[in-house]
Design a protein around this motif. Structure first.
Motif, mmCIF file in Angstrom:
data_model
loop_
_atom_site.group_PDB
_atom_site.id
_atom_site.type_symbol
_atom_site.label_atom_id
_atom_site.label_comp_id
_atom_site.label_asym_id
_atom_site.label_seq_id
_atom_site.Cartn_x
_atom_site.Cartn_y
_atom_site.Cartn_z
ATOM 1 N N THR A 192 0.853 -1.184 0.000
ATOM 2 C CA THR A 192 0.000 0.000 0.000
ATOM 3 C C THR A 192 0.896 1.245 0.000
ATOM 4 O OG1 THR A 192 -0.084 0.203 2.413
ATOM 5 C CG2 THR A 192 -1.747 -1.215 1.353
ATOM 6 N N ASP A 250 -4.277 3.061 -0.169
ATOM 7 C CA ASP A 250 -4.469 2.435 1.144
ATOM 8 C C ASP A 250 -5.806 1.722 1.272
ATOM 9 O OD1 ASP A 250 -1.996 3.222 1.973
ATOM 10 O OD2 ASP A 250 -2.688 4.922 3.188
ATOM 11 N N ASP A 251 -6.822 2.168 0.537
ATOM 12 C CA ASP A 251 -8.126 1.519 0.650
ATOM 13 C C ASP A 251 -8.277 0.343 -0.306
ATOM 14 O OD1 ASP A 251 -8.278 2.901 -1.760
ATOM 15 O OD2 ASP A 251 -10.330 3.632 -1.426
ATOM 16 N N TRP A 252 -7.266 0.087 -1.116
ATOM 17 C CA TRP A 252 -7.360 -0.979 -2.125
ATOM 18 C C TRP A 252 -7.485 -2.368 -1.497
ATOM 19 C CZ3 TRP A 252 -4.713 -5.357 -3.548
ATOM 20 C CH2 TRP A 252 -4.981 -5.883 -4.815
ATOM 21 N N ARG A 254 -11.095 -3.256 -0.547
ATOM 22 C CA ARG A 254 -11.931 -3.442 -1.736
ATOM 23 C C ARG A 254 -11.566 -4.736 -2.461
ATOM 24 N NH1 ARG A 254 -10.933 0.134 -5.507
ATOM 25 N NH2 ARG A 254 -9.174 1.228 -4.561
#
Length: 325
Positions: free
Chosen positions: A229, A311-313, A316
């Motif tokens: 990330t 960072d939000d990958w 998801r």
């Protein structure tokens, strides 16, 4: 870098022209899948064909314009189409199997229901149907790296593709095309043996991603990379004082063979490393990068490839992988 990847890099980097290197990469890179449920395509039927192909590539490297004219088409904006054009050139002009037809559409009531990538004849007269796939997936699993992965754990960087979905499509639809009645009507004399030509690279979380046990279907020698990330990348770079690596962002059409990096370009990249790091830390989409190190001879050699993801990958990606259950 694994021994397999190192040997491939050494072989491919022996060619000067980047398009020839991409073709050599496709021909010599290890398969992503194990030989098993599907027969895998082998570009060379013998050691003699392999040696003849290397000699042919060397001659092509010295005079690559015919390959450029064929493969450097402005319309080839997708990596898969570019890779397909390279294999088509090899089959049409190389010293191994003979190309019979490419991109053969099957239609039912004027509706296209599929397309055979390559129909070819080997030196011993076997008629082969090759389906080409070049894939780059990131492994997203739980924190137990020792747990065996599943194909659904391998997701495309933009979360629009997943290895289990692609595998199912290849096995049940693409490889079955030459067995359909619609194909028989086209008049290509058979019988045909369907084979999968599948190359690419799989990326594992962290710089120690080798600890992950791949899915059972995955080839034992598949090419590996890593992913971090943006926050993990920032932390890793903060602890890498004095790092003399040169970091290069890889556009999608450069995802096949390694690219050359000369000393002046490397020096510029190292001087601009802070700016490059800042851009990657702010990434809003997964970005492939390559790390280059200087060898004993002073040449800059690709050490590894990886993805920096937002960072939000991961959250998801886990949701996308879990939708297979």
């Amino acid at each position: 870098m694994t021994a397999q990847a190192s040997a491939l890099t050494h072989l491919v980097d022996g060619f000067d022209d980047v398009t020839v290197r991409d073709l050599a990469w496709l021909l010599f890179a290890p398969d992503l899948l194990r030989e098993g449920d599907a027969a895998l395509a082998h570009p060379f039927a013998s050691k003699e064909e392999r040696d003849a192909t290397l000699a042919w590539l060397k001659a092509l490297d010295a005079a690559p314009q015919p390959l450029h004219d064929h493969a450097r088409d402005p319309k080839f904006t997708r990596l898969g189409i570019y890779a397909e054009s390279l294999i088509r050139f090899f089959l049409a002009h190389g010293p191994a199997a003979r190309l019979i037809a490419a991109n053969v559409p099957l239609r039912r009531q004027r509706r296209t229901i599929g397309e055979c990538d390559f129909l070819l004849e080997s030196a011993d007269g076997a008629r082969l149907h090759w389906e080409l796939a070049v894939k780059f997936y990131l492994h997203i699993g739980d924190d137990d790296a020792a747990r065996t992965a599943r194909l659904s754990n391998y997701v495309g960087p933009n979360l629009q593709d997943r290895f289990d979905i692609k595998h199912e499509r290849l096995m049940t639809h693409q490889l079955a095309l030459t067995g359909r009645a619609e194909f028989a009507l086209l008049g290509f004399d058979g019988p045909w043996q369907a084979q999968l030509f599948i190359k690419g690279r799989l990326f594992y979380h962290g710089l120690d991603g080798d600890a992950v046990v791949p899915a059972p279907e995955i080839g034992a020698h598949h090419l590996r990379g890593w992913w971090l990330t943006a926050s993990e990348w920032r932390e890793a770079r903060a602890h890498a004082s004095g790092d003399e690596r040169a970091w290069v962002v890889q556009p999608r059409m450069a995802w096949l063979a390694s690219r050359r990096l000369d000393a002046s370009a490397a020096g510029t990249l190292i001087a601009e490393s802070d700016a490059i790091r800042s851009r990657l830390e702010a990434t809003i989409a997964p970005t492939m990068i390559a790390a280059y190190m200087r060898d004993e001879a002073g040449q800059w050699i690709e050490e590894s490839r990886g993805f920096i993801v937002p960072d939000d990958w991961p959250a998801r990606a886990r949701e996308f992988a879990a939708s297979a259950d």
